[in-house]
Each structure stands twice: as C-alpha cells, then as structure tokens.
Design a protein around this motif. Structure first.
Motif, PDB file in Angstrom:
ATOM      1  N   SER A 253       0.467   8.676  -0.532  1.00  0.00           N
ATOM      2  CA  SER A 253      -0.050   7.649  -0.638  1.00  0.00           C
ATOM      3  C   SER A 253      -0.288   6.594  -1.465  1.00  0.00           C
ATOM      4  O   SER A 253      -0.492   6.869  -2.005  1.00  0.00           O
ATOM      5  CB  SER A 253      -1.144   7.537   0.390  1.00  0.00           C
ATOM      6  OG  SER A 253      -1.866   5.903   1.205  1.00  0.00           O
ATOM      7  N   SER A 258       6.634   3.617   1.928  1.00  0.00           N
ATOM      8  CA  SER A 258       6.782   3.119   3.089  1.00  0.00           C
ATOM      9  C   SER A 258       7.241   1.949   3.063  1.00  0.00           C
ATOM     10  O   SER A 258       8.265   2.044   4.263  1.00  0.00           O
ATOM     11  CB  SER A 258       5.940   3.224   3.708  1.00  0.00           C
ATOM     12  OG  SER A 258       5.015   4.800   3.719  1.00  0.00           O
ATOM     13  N   ASP A 275       7.204   9.671   6.947  1.00  0.00           N
ATOM     14  CA  ASP A 275       6.694  10.460   6.307  1.00  0.00           C
ATOM     15  C   ASP A 275       6.748  11.812   6.513  1.00  0.00           C
ATOM     16  O   ASP A 275       6.214  12.909   5.099  1.00  0.00           O
ATOM     17  CB  ASP A 275       5.525  10.203   7.139  1.00  0.00           C
ATOM     18  CG  ASP A 275       3.940  10.368   6.601  1.00  0.00           C
ATOM     19  OD1 ASP A 275       3.172  10.137   4.947  1.00  0.00           O
ATOM     20  OD2 ASP A 275       3.479  11.871   6.979  1.00  0.00           O
ATOM     21  N   SER A 299       4.900   3.708   8.456  1.00  0.00           N
ATOM     22  CA  SER A 299       3.332   3.215   8.030  1.00  0.00           C
ATOM     23  C   SER A 299       3.877   2.253   6.862  1.00  0.00           C
ATOM     24  O   SER A 299       4.534   2.027   6.192  1.00  0.00           O
ATOM     25  CB  SER A 299       2.589   4.390   7.558  1.00  0.00           C
ATOM     26  OG  SER A 299       1.413   3.776   7.197  1.00  0.00           O
ATOM     27  N   LYS A 301       1.116  -0.414   5.607  1.00  0.00           N
ATOM     28  CA  LYS A 301      -0.134  -1.287   5.251  1.00  0.00           C
ATOM     29  C   LYS A 301       0.214  -2.754   5.229  1.00  0.00           C
ATOM     30  O   LYS A 301       1.274  -3.481   4.491  1.00  0.00           O
ATOM     31  CB  LYS A 301      -0.397  -0.173   4.087  1.00  0.00           C
ATOM     32  CG  LYS A 301      -0.944   1.141   4.563  1.00  0.00           C
ATOM     33  CD  LYS A 301      -0.850   1.567   2.765  1.00  0.00           C
ATOM     34  CE  LYS A 301      -1.320   3.454   3.281  1.00  0.00           C
ATOM     35  NZ  LYS A 301       0.534   3.569   3.550  1.00  0.00           N
ATOM     36  N   LYS A 326      -7.196   4.966   6.071  1.00  0.00           N
ATOM     37  CA  LYS A 326      -6.460   4.578   6.414  1.00  0.00           C
ATOM     38  C   LYS A 326      -6.340   3.675   7.013  1.00  0.00           C
ATOM     39  O   LYS A 326      -6.513   4.249   8.109  1.00  0.00           O
ATOM     40  CB  LYS A 326      -5.063   4.407   5.995  1.00  0.00           C
ATOM     41  CG  LYS A 326      -4.967   5.789   3.743  1.00  0.00           C
ATOM     42  CD  LYS A 326      -3.178   6.263   3.549  1.00  0.00           C
ATOM     43  CE  LYS A 326      -3.713   7.603   4.300  1.00  0.00           C
ATOM     44  NZ  LYS A 326      -4.413   8.446   3.796  1.00  0.00           N
TER      45      LYS A 326
END
Length: 423
Positions: A253, A258, A275, A299, A301, A326
């Motif tokens: 992460s 991503s 992922d 994903s 963010k 997260k």
C-alpha cells in the motif's frame, strides 16, 4: 541449479505413514533458498549457512569437521568459524531441522513421516451447519473470470449484515463482469456471531479473521476459474498487458501501484488485476508464465482522485470504503479493457516493483533473482493449499527466467513510457 526433486513416478497424494519431502532448496545467485514445507517458511542463506546445508543434507558430519572444512576453504581461523557453525546449528535445532546421532554428528533429514500441515482450519460439515443454521442469504454474485463462471453466496445471521468481510468481498467482486450463468458449485461464505465460515462442495473451513476469510474466498475463486493443475499461487500485485506481453507489478500500500494501474487501463492497456493476481505455468511453446486475471474494482485513494477523475467518470461520487487503516473509492475498469482469454497480453514479460516518489527522477533498476525474492517476501505471495516441490520449482523457474526491475517515478506518463518498452 541445485534442486531437490522427486521423480514424477513417485509424486503421489499423501497418505499416512508415506514418507514425503520436508524441504525444497535451490541455488539463488550466490546463495541458497530453503523452504520448509512443514512450516510454510522461506529462508535465504548466504556463505557459511549455505555450505553447511549442502553438507548436512547429504551426510552426517560433526560440528568440528564442518568448521575445519569451511576454515580451510576460506583460509579463516578455525576457532572463529567453529563459533559461527555452532550458532547456525543452534538456530536449526530450534526449528527442528537437525538430527543428532549417537556419535555427536548432526544431519538434516530431507524426508518426514509427518502429515502435511493444514494451512486452514478444516471443520466437519455438521460443525459448520450448527454454527450457521440461522444464517440467510445477504447477497449473491455470479462472476465471469476470463470466460469461466464463479458464483459466491454470502449468508449472514440477523444483526451480522453489512459486516466488514461482507462489504469488502462485495466491493472487489463488483468490478468483475457478471456471468451469464451460475457455476456448478458456488462458494458459500457465512458471517455469524460465532465467527466466519466458508464452504465449497464438501470442504468446510472456519476463518480466523477477515483477512483469512477473504484470502480463502479469493483462492477458491482462482481454483474454480482456472483449475489447480497449472496454478502456481497468487501475488499481491497488479497486472497490465499489451499485445506483446504483460507486466506484473507487485507492491504494498502507498507505492502508487493502484494509481498507475488505473491510469494504464484508461490508456488502453489490458487490465488483469489491481490487488491480487494469479500465476500459471507457461502455455504452449512460449516459455513465459501467464497472468491469471482477477479484475476487481481498483482501489483509488483520496490523493489519486484528481489524477483519475477524468478517466473514470463518476469517481468522485463513489462512496469511500474503509478497510484496515485505509479508505478508498473503487471504480470498475470497463470490461472491454479486461484481460480475457487471449494469452498475448497475459504472458508475463517483466516483473516491475513501482515506487512513486514526488522528488525522484524516473529510473528503472534491474534486480537480481535474490533481490526479487526479498522484495516479494515483504509484499506477499501465497501458494494456496499446497506447497510442494513441483509447485515451488515452477515459481522459481518463473523468477529465474523473468527480468525484474524497480521503477521509481514522479511523473505517471514517464512511468508508462518505461513500461511500454518492457511489455
């Protein structure tokens, strides 16, 4: 390569009191990797430890004789080497690797009579039924994995709806196309007050936590979609491909994996997963291993929303999903951009570990096989339910035969230009 292998004629399903290999080992650059098949643990060895292993796996030796041989080889002080040897042997005694003879010699027994360990807690059907009797269907999904239908049914007890495992499972399955029919054997997932359970056919398991439940669900999806014969495990990685080949991008992460994957998928690259992706043996005459797609929603963010909002209309309106520590939005990549049954964009040309750094110049650094293994150990690789010599040999054939790199980038377009040359 040094590799302990079992003739094909001897590779039979385990039965009680049948001896089986406990270890897999293989040369790795200037060292040795040893895998304890009982403990599901990998050990990288250099120098003295590798020499000791190769000596003791063949015949019993005394610690003094081992030290004398190493001291002579390296023209080193015998007393100092003996101390190093004893320290290594003590470590190996602690994990149960060493057997000591009546004469004081030690050796490593390469085979064992012990049954193989169970990576998951398998329970009797009656135990699952007793624990899940009050659960009813919360949601149902039939998903198309590169042409193969996989069905998931989530059942929960009253008051256990919308649990963390339910929301996360539904979220990552949402990006995968809907299948035109259900699979013959659906995966059943249960959320109850007493715990989390899964069932596939006659196999029933209890999950220890949310991560364990999701890992089992994902593994069974791979088994149903792609079978087990050529399946070599899963990586915590993304995969994108062009007609010439695929790039496997392992990463934890926060490294920008991503965001880069979503950007490339929007730019016409084939999408194989964000992922988690699977690895298969080479197909046909091509020596390259093959991506097994898991085309979940990506994903995204908060920091990446501005970069991707034009490529994914409606991104800013998607709800944020909280998981672990997260939170992210999960847009689906259009199905027309997914990796399908065509093997061209799925044959792996390179392994690339991406790392976004706002202050870095774009650079591509080659990695040795040892460096690649160390990097993967910190990110995540799973073999699934079995970890045997044949499977591990396939994985290390892949790592030996596939160029690997570390990619540092600050400009996402420059990262794409570098990857274009590798695919």
């Amino acid at each position: 390569m040094l590799m302990r292998s079992v003739p094909a004629s001897e590779r039979q399903p385990y039965a009680w009191a049948r001896r089986r290999s406990r270890f897999f080992w293989r040369e790795l650059d200037d060292g040795l990797i040893v895998v304890d098949l009982d403990a599901f643990e990998f050990t990288l060895m250099n120098g003295t430890a590798a020499l000791l292993w190769l000596e003791l796996i063949e015949r019993p030796r005394s610690p003094a004789a081992l030290a004398d041989g190493i001291a002579s080889l390296f023209e080193a002080d015998g007393a100092a080497v003996l101390g190093d040897v004893e320290a290594i042997l003590d470590t190996w005694r602690g994990v149960g690797w060493l057997t000591t003879g009546d004469d004081g010699t030690v050796f490593i027994a390469p085979e064992t009579d012990a049954p193989p360990p169970e990576p998951y807690r398998v329970i009797p059907e009656r135990e699952l039924e007793a624990a899940t009797g009050n659960a009813s269907l919360e949601w149902s999904r039939d998903r198309d994995f590169a042409g193969a239908p996989v069905s998931v049914r989530f059942l929960s007890e009253p008051g256990c709806e919308r649990s963390d495992v339910s929301v996360r499972a539904a979220t990552f399955l949402a990006g995968i196309p809907t299948a035109s029919q259900a699979s013959a054997s659906p995966i059943m997932v249960y959320g109850t007050r007493s715990g989390m359970f899964l069932r596939l056919g006659s196999v029933c398991v209890e999950a220890t936590d949310v991560s364990d439940a999701l890992s089992r669900l994902v593994l069974w999806c791979f088994y149903l979609a792609y079978g087990t014969e050529d399946f070599l495990g899963t990586f915590h990685a993304a995969a994108v491909g062009k007609d010439g080949g695929a790039i496997l991008m392992p990463g934890g992460s926060g490294v920008g994996k991503s965001t880069l994957t979503a950007y490339l998928a929007a730019r016409g690259w084939r999408y194989g997963g964000d992922d988690i992706v699977g690895l298969s043996r080479p197909v046909g005459g091509d020596r390259r291993h093959v991506v097994l797609p898991f085309c979940s929603s990506i994903s995204v963010k908060q920091g990446a929303v501005a970069i991707l909002k034009d490529a994914y209309p409606g991104l800013v309106d998607l709800p944020e999903v909280f998981y672990d520590t997260k939170r992210a939005r999960f847009p689906a990549v259009p199905h027309c951009r997914h990796m399908g049954t065509d093997l061209g964009p799925r044959r792996i040309s390179a392994i690339v570990f991406p790392q976004f750094d706002a202050h870095a110049r774009t650079s591509l650094t080659p990695l040795s096989t040892r460096e690649t293994v160390l990097a993967l150990a910190g990110i995540g690789y799973r073999t699934g339910e079995r970890m045997d010599e044949t499977l591990l040999a396939g994985v290390f054939d892949f790592l030996d035969g596939t160029p690997a790199y570390r990619l540092a980038f600050s400009e996402i377009s420059q990262a794409e230009a570098v990857l274009e040359k590798l695919a």
